[in-house]
Write a protein that holds these residues in place. Structure first.
Motif, PDB file in Angstrom:
ATOM      1  N   ALA A 164      -6.063 -42.181  22.636  1.00 23.12           N
ATOM      2  CA  ALA A 164      -5.958 -41.682  24.011  1.00 23.12           C
ATOM      3  C   ALA A 164      -7.231 -41.981  24.798  1.00 23.12           C
ATOM      4  O   ALA A 164      -7.178 -42.444  25.947  1.00 23.12           O
ATOM      5  N   MET A 165      -8.385 -41.742  24.181  1.00 27.52           N
ATOM      6  CA  MET A 165      -9.652 -41.995  24.877  1.00 27.52           C
ATOM      7  C   MET A 165      -9.844 -43.481  25.148  1.00 27.52           C
ATOM      8  O   MET A 165     -10.338 -43.864  26.211  1.00 27.52           O
ATOM      9  N   ALA A 166      -9.452 -44.335  24.199  1.00 23.05           N
ATOM     10  CA  ALA A 166      -9.593 -45.772  24.406  1.00 23.05           C
ATOM     11  C   ALA A 166      -8.774 -46.234  25.608  1.00 23.05           C
ATOM     12  O   ALA A 166      -9.256 -46.990  26.461  1.00 23.05           O
ATOM     13  N   LEU A 167      -7.530 -45.767  25.696  1.00 22.35           N
ATOM     14  CA  LEU A 167      -6.674 -46.142  26.828  1.00 22.35           C
ATOM     15  C   LEU A 167      -7.214 -45.587  28.145  1.00 22.35           C
ATOM     16  O   LEU A 167      -7.188 -46.269  29.174  1.00 22.35           O
ATOM     17  N   LEU A 168      -7.721 -44.366  28.106  1.00 19.70           N
ATOM     18  CA  LEU A 168      -8.257 -43.761  29.316  1.00 19.70           C
ATOM     19  C   LEU A 168      -9.553 -44.450  29.762  1.00 19.70           C
ATOM     20  O   LEU A 168      -9.842 -44.534  30.957  1.00 19.70           O
ATOM     21  N   LEU A 169     -10.318 -44.949  28.808  1.00 24.95           N
ATOM     22  CA  LEU A 169     -11.549 -45.669  29.169  1.00 24.95           C
ATOM     23  C   LEU A 169     -11.225 -47.038  29.773  1.00 24.95           C
ATOM     24  O   LEU A 169     -11.900 -47.488  30.713  1.00 24.95           O
ATOM     25  N   VAL A 170     -10.200 -47.700  29.253  1.00 27.60           N
ATOM     26  CA  VAL A 170      -9.761 -48.951  29.875  1.00 27.60           C
ATOM     27  C   VAL A 170      -9.284 -48.671  31.295  1.00 27.60           C
ATOM     28  O   VAL A 170      -9.591 -49.418  32.241  1.00 27.60           O
ATOM     29  N   ARG A 171      -8.541 -47.584  31.446  1.00 26.02           N
ATOM     30  CA  ARG A 171      -8.097 -47.190  32.791  1.00 26.02           C
ATOM     31  C   ARG A 171      -9.297 -46.955  33.709  1.00 26.02           C
ATOM     32  O   ARG A 171      -9.306 -47.387  34.873  1.00 26.02           O
ATOM     33  N   ALA A 172     -10.324 -46.268  33.194  1.00 26.09           N
ATOM     34  CA  ALA A 172     -11.505 -45.973  34.013  1.00 26.09           C
ATOM     35  C   ALA A 172     -12.193 -47.251  34.473  1.00 26.09           C
ATOM     36  O   ALA A 172     -12.742 -47.308  35.586  1.00 26.09           O
TER      37      ALA A 172
END
Length: 403
Positions: free
Chosen positions: A310-318
């Motif tokens: 989840a954090m990896a996907l959210l960091l790509v989003r960021a």
């Protein structure tokens, strides 16, 4: 017409310093807000409602600024906003009653989303647009956004302070209130910085701030589309994203602050990339083709089985989701006349704030129930819809420097 280099430095430097201090405060306030509200016994739904109320109050304040912005000097408006920030921090540090907190959130400057949703931003955009030539405008907005995002990232990291102080025996709730006192002090320092902004030289009659005129139609169309984008974004404002991480994965406050720090750093360094990209593919294409992949990452994060994924996907989003910010700001300032800029900044900001104020309460209700993925899916689908509509309606309307 751009002002001379000395005037540019005197005008831009205070705004960048003020933005940095303000976003530092917004960075830790957005993370601490849900932790504080949960600590005093409020429900996720009440956290969402307070976030909605804060954004709605900010939108009304921006309406007021838009109505008087053509008659009141921008420097005076920024000084008043900084004073309000100081009062907001003091009141949040002493209030624990939900009704009082709602009132302060409505009338004050507390920002559950962090970043660019603030009464300060449209005023500063109008001021900055006078400082440089059209060709350098996007780069200046990128620098302005970069400074704010870096400061916001450090602010998010400092949200771990109550946890660190707790290890030394200081009560967590007391430490959080102390952070709101710091927020108030940042407002005071911001006030002192805004006092350094010089008075603007007398303008020609056709350059003086005015209500919308020849650009009215295009500004209203942009405002409608930006409202859809902001309504979508309201489902995952930073405070609610922190709430989701607390609830779904049991993330600690210290871990959440580190995550939002990394997220802020990625967002910050995307701004210069956005300025570089916009020179090659145009402002509208930059806004759209960086936004859609970020929305897809958000939808996928909703179904991530582990915290790390989840954090990896959210960091790509960021790294992608905020690249439209300097491009959007520059585009609005480019397609209106100089005298309409203050009004255009307000008109495009107010509906965005109003729209964004509706969705956090809905997201809070979903987080309080069983459908934790709902806000993420709604946000992603609506944002992709916005991007496609923006591309279809405005790809042929180019700013002067692209024409």
């Amino acid at each position: 017409m751009a002002l001379n280099a000395a005037w540019e430095t005197a005008l831009v430097s205070p705004l960048l310093w003020a933005r940095a201090l303000r976003d530092f405060g917004d960075g830790f306030a957005a993370v601490l807000l849900p932790a504080y509200l949960l600590a005093i016994g409020l429900s996720p739904w009440q956290v969402g409602v307070l976030s909605s109320v804060a954004l709605f109050g900010s939108s009304l304040l921006t309406v007021a600024v838009g109505m008087i912005g053509a008659r009141v000097e921008h420097r005076r408006l920024l000084l008043a906003a900084a004073g309000l920030m100081a009062v907001t921090g003091i009141l949040f540090s002493v209030a624990e009653t939900y009704a009082v907190l709602l009132l302060v959130a409505f009338a004050g400057t507390i920002n559950p989303s962090s970043g660019s949703v603030s009464v300060f931003v449209p005023i500063e955009h109008a001021v900055l647009s006078h400082a440089v030539t059209p060709k350098r405008r996007t780069a200046l907005f990128a620098r302005y956004s970069l400074v704010g995002a870096l400061a916001g990232a450090v602010g998010a990291l400092s949200a771990a302070t109550p946890d660190l102080l707790g290890r030394g025996g200081i009560d967590s709730l007391t430490a959080i209130k102390g952070m709101f006192v710091l927020y108030a002090l940042l407002g005071v320092v911001g006030y002192l910085i805004y006092r350094r902004i010089p008075q603007r030289p007398a303008q020609k009659r056709d350059q003086q701030p005015s209500a919308l005129g020849p650009s009215r139609k295009i500004v209203f169309r942009l405002a409608a589309l930006f409202s859809l984008d902001s309504f979508a974004g309201g489902f995952v404002v930073q405070s609610l994203l922190a709430l989701w991480l607390f609830q779904k994965f049991g993330m600690s406050l210290a871990a959440a602050s580190l995550f939002f720090f990394l997220s802020g750093i990625l967002s910050a360094f995307s701004f210069p990339v956005a300025a570089w990209l916009s020179e090659r593919i145009g402002l509208i294409n930059t806004m759209v083709f960086t936004h859609i992949p970020s929305s897809l990452c958000l939808i996928l994060a909703a179904f991530a089985p582990t915290l790390w994924l989840a954090m990896a996907l959210l960091l790509v989003r960021a790294a992608l989701s905020q690249m439209d910010v300097p491009a959007r700001s520059s585009y609005v300032m480019a397609v209106v006349t100089e005298g309409e800029r203050a009004a255009a900044a307000s008109v495009t900001s107010v509906p965005r704030s109003l729209a964004a104020s509706l969705s956090p309460a809905l997201a809070g209700a979903m987080f309080g129930g069983a459908f934790l993925a709902g806000p993420f899916i709604l946000c992603g689908v609506l944002k992709i819809t916005y991007d496609l509509l923006l591309l279809m309606q405005f790809r042929h309307i180019k700013p002067p420097e692209e024409a």
